[in-house]
Design an enzyme around this catalytic site. Structure first.
Site, short mmCIF file in Angstrom:
data_model
loop_
_atom_site.label_atom_id
_atom_site.label_comp_id
_atom_site.label_asym_id
_atom_site.label_seq_id
_atom_site.Cartn_x
_atom_site.Cartn_y
_atom_site.Cartn_z
N SER A 93 39.65 34.13 37.06
CA SER A 93 40.87 34.39 37.82
C SER A 93 40.48 34.73 39.24
O SER A 93 39.36 35.20 39.51
CB SER A 93 41.62 35.58 37.19
OG SER A 93 42.67 36.04 38.04
N TYR A 118 42.81 44.27 33.70
CA TYR A 118 42.73 42.81 33.75
C TYR A 118 41.71 42.38 34.81
O TYR A 118 40.86 41.50 34.56
CB TYR A 118 44.09 42.23 34.07
CG TYR A 118 44.09 40.73 34.22
CD1 TYR A 118 44.09 39.91 33.10
CD2 TYR A 118 44.08 40.14 35.48
CE1 TYR A 118 44.08 38.52 33.23
CE2 TYR A 118 44.07 38.76 35.62
CZ TYR A 118 44.07 37.95 34.49
OH TYR A 118 44.05 36.59 34.63
#
Length: 252
Positions: A145, A158
């Site tokens: 990501s 996250y």
């Protein structure tokens, strides 16, 4: 089965039932790959496999939870049993976890995120590499990501999990750099998916997120899938240990 089909690369995609994983499976199918797609929903998986076969791909769905090593081992072994080898693997299974400030996080929210995003990648690579090392060839792409490269208030767990994916990718790539196996990551920015909907909490959150992107738009799953296919295949033979950003400029 034709000779060309027999010689087509064998690709495994985890987290294949929605979003980036689904788009990636479809992209490989259009390129003629033989495919194993995996996830935790049998009905959705069988439907995806049928869709891939309708595109002309030799494809099947195998249910597996990447948090469970026995299931990951079986997934890889069944792939090889069916097709005889494993040429490329895309480790896409992931979760956004529980957004919120650090003071609201718990051991449980940490484990729920890291068990899928980090342990799942570790176990997947372990068993994919077991097969690829015996072959002397293979390519692994881990889906990271943009948040594996920068911080984000309210998404600490996250973000930490995706930083871990980046570290696993680079370290594993160095371990096998002389063996004919390449390991890379693709790091998407904000992409139009169900995960983004959950992460942003609705239209207002997505509008704010869009404003943070230099390109001033959200990405599409097909754009990420195209990058994954490129990195995974023989078109990127000198690329290993890298993380390719597909993020509209967020990390520029």
């Amino acid at each position: 089965m034709t000779a060309s089909r027999t010689n087509a690369p064998v690709v495994l995609v985890t987290g294949a039932l929605a979003g980036i994983g689904r788009a990636t499976a479809l992209a490989f199918a259009r390129d003629g790959a033989r495919l194993v797609v995996s996830g935790r929903n049998q009905e959705a998986g069988d439907a995806l496999a049928a869709e891939l076969r309708a595109l002309g791909a030799d494809a099947l769905f195998l249910r597996a939870d990447v948090r469970n090593e026995a299931e990951v081992r079986s997934l890889v072994d069944q792939t090889v049993e069916r097709f005889g080898r494993l040429d490329a693997a895309v480790n896409n299974a992931g979760t956004e976890g529980q957004p919120g400030p650090v003071v609201d996080q718990t051991a449980e929210t940490y484990a729920a995120t890291f068990d899928t995003n980090v342990l799942g990648v570790l176990l997947s690579m372990k068993h994919e590499l077991r097969v690829m090392q015996a072959q002397g060839a293979g390519s692994i792409v881990n889906v990271s990501s943009a948040y594996g490269k920068i911080g984000a208030a309210g998404a600490s767990v996250y973000v930490a999990s995706k930083h871990a994916v980046e570290g696993l990718t680079k370290s594993a790539a160095l371990e096998v750099a002389t063996t004919g196996i390449r390991i890379n990551a693709v790091a998407p920015g904000p992409i139009v998916t169900g995960m983004l909907d959950r992460f942003t909490g609705g239209d207002a959150g997505k509008a704010w997120m869009t404003e943070q992107v230099p390109a001033k738009r959200l990405g599409h799953v097909d754009e990420v899938a195209a990058a994954i296919v490129f990195v995974a295949t023989g078109k990127a033979t000198y690329m290993t240990g890298q993380s390719i950003s597909v993020d509209g400029g967020i990390t520029a």
